[in-house]
Design an enzyme around this catalytic site. Structure first.
Site, PDB file in Angstrom:
ATOM      1  N   ASP A  95     -32.449  43.114  37.487  1.00 49.86           N
ATOM      2  CA  ASP A  95     -30.838  42.922  37.159  1.00 49.86           C
ATOM      3  C   ASP A  95     -31.088  41.574  36.438  1.00 49.86           C
ATOM      4  OD1 ASP A  95     -28.275  42.137  37.007  1.00 49.86           O
ATOM      5  OD2 ASP A  95     -27.826  42.861  39.150  1.00 49.86           O
ATOM      6  N   PHE A  97     -27.162  40.158  44.303  1.00 55.55           N
ATOM      7  CA  PHE A  97     -25.756  40.682  43.857  1.00 55.55           C
ATOM      8  C   PHE A  97     -25.832  41.486  42.971  1.00 55.55           C
ATOM      9  CE2 PHE A  97     -21.834  40.246  41.539  1.00 55.55           C
ATOM     10  CZ  PHE A  97     -20.996  40.521  42.471  1.00 55.55           C
ATOM     11  N   LYS A 126     -22.761  39.814  31.491  1.00 55.31           N
ATOM     12  CA  LYS A 126     -22.224  38.340  31.426  1.00 55.31           C
ATOM     13  C   LYS A 126     -22.594  37.889  30.005  1.00 55.31           C
ATOM     14  CE  LYS A 126     -21.895  37.046  36.002  1.00 55.31           C
ATOM     15  NZ  LYS A 126     -22.460  37.780  37.065  1.00 55.31           N
TER      16      LYS A 126
HETATM   17  C1  LIG Z   1     -22.082  39.124  37.743  1.00 62.31           C
HETATM   18  C2  LIG Z   1     -23.414  39.948  38.061  1.00 62.31           C
HETATM   19  C3  LIG Z   1     -23.235  41.425  38.348  1.00 62.31           C
HETATM   20  C4  LIG Z   1     -21.765  41.997  38.314  1.00 62.31           C
HETATM   21  O1  LIG Z   1     -21.377  41.915  36.987  1.00 62.31           O
HETATM   22  P1  LIG Z   1     -19.651  42.335  36.714  1.00 62.31           P
HETATM   23  O2  LIG Z   1     -19.415  42.207  35.114  1.00 62.31           O
HETATM   24  O3  LIG Z   1     -18.951  41.339  37.382  1.00 62.31           O
HETATM   25  O4  LIG Z   1     -19.371  43.647  37.100  1.00 62.31           O
HETATM   26  C5  LIG Z   1     -24.054  42.240  38.689  1.00 62.31           C
HETATM   27  N1  LIG Z   1     -25.319  41.794  39.032  1.00 62.31           N
HETATM   28  C6  LIG Z   1     -25.578  40.117  38.822  1.00 62.31           C
HETATM   29  C7  LIG Z   1     -27.181  39.644  38.821  1.00 62.31           C
HETATM   30  C8  LIG Z   1     -24.618  39.384  38.338  1.00 62.31           C
HETATM   31  O5  LIG Z   1     -24.680  38.079  38.121  1.00 62.31           O
END
Ligand SMILES: *Cc1c(COP(=O)(O)O)cnc(C)c1O
Length: 396
Positions: A220, A135, A249
């Protein structure tokens, strides 16, 4: 005030389902709804409320910064932005930073960086290998990078250049790598995908492959970073260093902020290449500077590690005692309890009735992501509630 859910239903785009509660106040790991019910918050704004709710120190910093300077354009220097940037560079293996407002935006910047790097260094290569169940966000290009087809298919042609492989499968990465490959983009632990922890040597093998092929490793760490898995970054535990990394986050304790970091050799943006009106503004970065300082100097990282071990042990105890609980895994305070049946929604509902907020990350998995300053007593209380929920759901 009227009825909040019906007012919402009348005017909001219905992009997702909400829980039937309206939260109005928080303190530490606890939140209260508009009927006065108290909950232990083990969702923490999806792993974002690093210091819990209404942290007095963070509230003071935000109020003080609001009274001083909320926002100026990035055409000016600002002190909080430099302070947080220095912390990030000092406490990571990366050399340079760009601030955005969210995780998806940070990943957009990271993808632009990798694309430009491919053009300059690999003969125009632009493909990025990403993982199934990964994600990376909800913008058009970050859904193109996200291994869940349902998130992108309703929106027509995707940004081209993303190739998907099963997570934790090194052979699949080797087979997917071509002359067009510029980078490999992965989460060190998949969060939204179900708290999937890869084999201990997976990221090292990916790193070695990137070195051999002359391609970039992009991690990420939006969900796993800022102490969430018990070290500042999850890559530290994997024993690898990424070329590009994203954070968001938990970085500013719930204030919207994202960052992309890169090693010098991958840090190839030039003036005019990228920008953001709000990215890294004084308000958000003052919050981030406070949160990150608490992490390393205020004992929050040590607490996250210790409480993560406690949560892991206590969940393992549930697995020993309850046939419905068949496994637990994760890193630090990003953990999952795996269930023998697809009843995570029922477990989460029962837990909420007992005053604990949890996330059913998969039909058979419950995700735990409390604030990093959660106390030992709160961990015990939460697991006791989960135990009661397991017993109730098992007995129908
Ligand atoms: C939450 C998340 C995102 C997206 O972040 P947003 O602030 O909602 O755009 C991207 N990568 C990972 C691994 C995430 O947990």
């Amino acid at each position: 005030m009227g009825n909040i859910p019906s007012r919402e239903a009348a005017i909001h785009m219905q992009t997702g389902r909400r829980l039937p509660i309206t939260l109005v106040r928080g303190e530490g790991t606890r939140v209260w709804d508009d009927e006065g019910n108290e909950y232990l918050d083990f969702i923490a704004g999806i792993a974002s409320d690093t210091l819990g709710h209404a942290d007095p120190g963070l509230a003071d910093v935000i109020a003080e910064q609001a009274r001083t300077l909320i926002h100026v354009s990035n055409i000016f220097y600002s002190e909080p932005q430099i302070e947080l940037g220095e912390w990030l560079v000092e406490h990571s293996c990366l050399d340079r930073v760009f601030f955005a407002n969210s995780g998806a935006e940070a990943n957009e910047a990271a993808i632009k960086l990798a694309r430009k790097w491919g053009i300059q260094n690999r003969d125009g290569a632009y493909e990025i290998i990403a993982a199934d169940d990964g994600f990376h966000g909800r913008t058009l290009t970050t859904v193109a990078a996200t291994g869940t087809p349902a998130y992108r298919e309703p929106f027509g042609p995707s940004t081209p250049g993303f190739v998907f492989v099963p997570y934790n499968d090194m052979d699949a990465i080797r087979a997917a790598t071509t002359g067009q490959t510029a980078a490999i983009m992965l989460e060190p632990i998949q969060g939204e995908g179900g708290v999937n922890v890869p084999d201990p040597d997976y990221l090292q093998a990916v790193r070695a492959w990137c070195d051999e092929q002359g391609i970039l490793l992009m991690l990420d760490e939006i969900q796993t970073g800022i102490g969430r898995t018990g070290t500042i970054w999850a890559y530290e535990q994997a024993g690898v260093e990424p070329d590009i990394m994203t954070s968001a986050k938990g970085i500013a304790g719930g204030v919207p902020l994202g960052a992309v970091l890169a090693k010098e050799h991958a840090s190839i943006f030039e003036p005019g290449d990228h920008g953001s009106t709000f990215g890294g503004n004084p308000l958000a970065t003052a919050a981030g500077a406070y949160v990150t300082k608490q992490l390393t100097e205020g004992g929050v990282l040590e607490n996250a590690k210790a409480r993560g071990e406690q949560l892991s042990q206590r969940l393992a105890g549930l697995v020993d005692r309850h046939p419905l609980a068949i496994g637990e895994d994760g890193g630090g305070l990003l953990r999952r309890l795996e269930l023998a049946e697809d009843v995570s929604g029922d477990i989460v509902t029962k837990a909420r009735e007992h005053g604990l907020l949890l996330n059913p990350v998969r039909p058979n998995r419950v995700r735990f992501m409390p604030p990093l300053n959660v106390t030992a007593a709160e961990i015990d209380q939460a697991v006791d509630i989960v135990e009661a929920a397991l017993t109730e759901v098992a007995s129908g």
